[in-house]
Enzyme design. Structure first.
Site, mmCIF file in Angstrom:
data_model
loop_
_atom_site.group_PDB
_atom_site.id
_atom_site.type_symbol
_atom_site.label_atom_id
_atom_site.label_comp_id
_atom_site.label_asym_id
_atom_site.label_seq_id
_atom_site.Cartn_x
_atom_site.Cartn_y
_atom_site.Cartn_z
ATOM 1 N N THR A 38 51.084 42.809 47.952
ATOM 2 C CA THR A 38 50.401 43.086 49.220
ATOM 3 C C THR A 38 51.156 42.540 50.401
ATOM 4 O O THR A 38 51.149 43.128 51.491
ATOM 5 C CB THR A 38 48.986 42.471 49.192
ATOM 6 O OG1 THR A 38 48.219 43.192 48.250
ATOM 7 C CG2 THR A 38 48.304 42.529 50.542
ATOM 8 N N TYR A 52 44.961 49.753 50.074
ATOM 9 C CA TYR A 52 46.259 49.982 50.741
ATOM 10 C C TYR A 52 47.303 50.200 49.642
ATOM 11 O O TYR A 52 46.999 50.164 48.447
ATOM 12 C CB TYR A 52 46.647 48.763 51.586
ATOM 13 C CG TYR A 52 46.489 47.485 50.816
ATOM 14 C CD1 TYR A 52 45.326 46.713 50.924
ATOM 15 C CD2 TYR A 52 47.456 47.073 49.896
ATOM 16 C CE1 TYR A 52 45.152 45.576 50.186
ATOM 17 C CE2 TYR A 52 47.281 45.943 49.137
ATOM 18 C CZ TYR A 52 46.126 45.195 49.287
ATOM 19 O OH TYR A 52 45.941 44.065 48.527
ATOM 20 N N SER A 85 51.939 43.551 41.479
ATOM 21 C CA SER A 85 52.143 42.556 40.412
ATOM 22 C C SER A 85 51.299 42.794 39.165
ATOM 23 O O SER A 85 51.539 42.163 38.132
ATOM 24 C CB SER A 85 51.889 41.147 40.941
ATOM 25 O OG SER A 85 50.510 40.882 41.064
ATOM 26 N N THR A 118 49.412 39.230 44.438
ATOM 27 C CA THR A 118 48.504 38.112 44.134
ATOM 28 C C THR A 118 47.832 38.260 42.775
ATOM 29 O O THR A 118 47.361 37.281 42.213
ATOM 30 C CB THR A 118 47.386 38.041 45.197
ATOM 31 O OG1 THR A 118 46.656 39.278 45.192
ATOM 32 C CG2 THR A 118 47.968 37.759 46.569
ATOM 33 N N ASP A 119 47.820 39.474 42.205
ATOM 34 C CA ASP A 119 47.073 39.673 40.949
ATOM 35 C C ASP A 119 47.607 38.805 39.814
ATOM 36 O O ASP A 119 46.817 38.281 39.030
ATOM 37 C CB ASP A 119 47.115 41.145 40.520
ATOM 38 C CG ASP A 119 46.269 42.018 41.428
ATOM 39 O OD1 ASP A 119 46.141 43.220 41.134
ATOM 40 O OD2 ASP A 119 45.753 41.491 42.427
ATOM 41 N N LYS A 191 43.380 32.858 40.658
ATOM 42 C CA LYS A 191 42.768 33.716 41.689
ATOM 43 C C LYS A 191 41.271 33.747 41.423
ATOM 44 O O LYS A 191 40.835 34.136 40.357
ATOM 45 C CB LYS A 191 43.368 35.121 41.626
ATOM 46 C CG LYS A 191 42.964 36.036 42.790
ATOM 47 C CD LYS A 191 43.739 37.338 42.778
ATOM 48 C CE LYS A 191 43.419 38.213 43.985
ATOM 49 N NZ LYS A 191 44.197 39.480 44.008
ATOM 50 N N GLU A 312 34.136 23.995 18.622
ATOM 51 C CA GLU A 312 33.345 25.138 18.129
ATOM 52 C C GLU A 312 33.967 25.776 16.889
ATOM 53 O O GLU A 312 33.595 26.875 16.491
ATOM 54 C CB GLU A 312 33.250 26.190 19.242
ATOM 55 C CG GLU A 312 32.385 25.766 20.407
ATOM 56 C CD GLU A 312 30.891 25.741 20.046
ATOM 57 O OE1 GLU A 312 30.124 25.106 20.779
ATOM 58 O OE2 GLU A 312 30.525 26.348 19.008
HETATM 59 N N1 DAS Z 1 47.918 44.879 43.589
HETATM 60 C C1 DAS Z 1 48.043 43.539 44.106
HETATM 61 C C2 DAS Z 1 49.301 42.893 43.549
HETATM 62 O O1 DAS Z 1 50.391 43.434 43.752
HETATM 63 C C3 DAS Z 1 48.137 43.482 45.576
HETATM 64 C C4 DAS Z 1 48.267 42.052 46.002
HETATM 65 O O2 DAS Z 1 47.236 41.415 46.118
HETATM 66 O O3 DAS Z 1 49.373 41.532 46.178
HETATM 67 O O4 DAS Z 1 49.160 41.832 42.954
#
Ligand code: DAS
Length: 355
Positions: A38, A52, A85, A118-119, A191, A312
């Site tokens: 992103t 986006y 990602s 960020t994923d 996250k 467990e």
């Molecule tokens: N799809 C997400 C990624 O590329 C967009 C982001 O949050 O960076 O991880």
């Protein structure tokens, strides 16, 4: 008189130029390795904050968009990949890690920033935390809003990441993730929200510090081994052992783990309920798969707290390992790397208590 002014002006200009050049020489050298996400994303309008397209803008434009970077470091950029990602793979990780280790060996590089979606930023961060062979700072940065959005967070996140990567405070702290003015350690960051800017947390173990007007303020350090202390070496690896994650829930069955076994996995991480609990059919099948040589790591879908050995499940009897406080997605990473070194469950469990 005019001649004198011109001479004086020229002298002052030359002194300023020398000062500027001298000051620039004192700035740290930071290499930005771009992978997409992103932070390099574009949306249809300035108010598009979801829906986006990630991974559109190249590293040079990212750098140009933040001229303030030149005040905190001498920056160079390199586009390693251009992907969202969620598409990050073991092969991407090996290529990225080898490039990071290569760059960090250079005497004229003081730190590395990786721009990333960020994923899976937390997974790439933990993988690099286990395979980077340097104390020099490695900071991974992303953004929750695309570059085209009002109040995009990418530019300030990139500025902070470059300042952090060039800071003396970050040396020896392991791989770091920095968004939203925070400094997170690679081992514990995750996250926690699909959309908001403060999504990256270490929910109970806490962040390591803050970025305050471009200054790194550390209040904690990771207690686990990382980077220069790691026993893992990926320099000669072209692939990683096949390890997948199965997710536990009510009505849990063995379809997923049967499929992983049939596909030839050498390890399975099971994200159990609670403290890594297994339904009876799942426990029976995982025990059978362990007896066939597949390594089983019991983890938890809960996201906080340790998955405890013998809690467990009688792990001594079934010869399973447990993930301690690692999330399933990070347990997969450590189990893959562990299996490049050993098939001994006791050795693997030691690694889960070490990293
Ligand atoms: N799809 C997400 C990624 O590329 C967009 C982001 O949050 O960076 O991880």
């Amino acid at each position: 008189m005019l001649n004198q002014c011109v001479k004086t002006g020229l002298t002052l200009t030359l002194i300023c130029a020398a000062f500027t050049a001298n000051a620039a020489d004192k700035l740290p050298n930071v290499m930005i390795l771009a992978t997409g996400g992103t932070i390099a994303g574009t949306g249809a309008t300035s108010t598009t904050t979801v829906g986006y397209t990630a991974a559109k803008i190249g590293v040079e434009r990212l750098i140009e968009a933040v001229p303030e970077l030149q005040k905190v470091a001498q920056v160079k950029g390199e586009q390693v990949f251009q992907i969202a990602s969620e598409n990050m793979s073991n092969e991407h990780w090996l290529k990225l890690a080898k490039r990071v280790n290569e760059v960090l060996k250079k005497s004229d590089v003081d730190g590395v920033v990786i721009t990333h979606g960020t994923d899976t930023i937390e997974e790439t961060a933990y993988f690099l935390n286990l395979v980077v062979k340097s104390k020099k700072p490695v900071v991974i940065v992303g953004a929750m809003r695309p570059a085209t959005a009002i109040s995009a967070d990418g530019p300030i996140n990139l500025y902070n990441a470059v300042a952090l990567a060039g800071s003396k405070e970050a040396v020896g702290q392991g791989v770091l993730v920095s968004l939203n003015d925070e400094i997170q350690g690679a081992r514990d960051v995750t996250k926690t929200n699909t959309m908001t800017g403060n999504t990256f947390r270490a929910p109970e173990l806490g962040s390591l510090g803050y970025m305050v007007s471009g200054q790194a303020k550390f209040y904690r350090s990771s207690t686990r081994k990382h980077t220069s202390e790691t026993e893992f070496d990926i320099s000669k690896l072209e692939t990683l052992p096949a390890v997948d994650i199965a997710y536990g829930s009510a009505n849990a069955n063995t379809l997923a783990i049967d499929a992983f076994a049939a596909a030839g996995d050498v390890g399975i991480v099971y994200a159990g309920t609670g403290d890594g609990s297994l339904s009876t059919p799942v426990r029976t099948r995982l025990t059978e798969l362990r007896q066939k040589g597949i390594h089983i790591n019991r983890s938890s879908r809960v996201g906080n707290g340790p998955t405890v050995r013998g809690g467990e499940n009688d792990d001594d009897k079934t010869d399973f390992t447990v993930s301690d406080t690692l999330t399933p997605q990070k347990a997969r990473i450590l189990l893959m790397l562990a299996l490049t070194k050993t098939k001994d469950s006791k050795e693997i469990q030691r690694m889960f208590y070490t990293y």
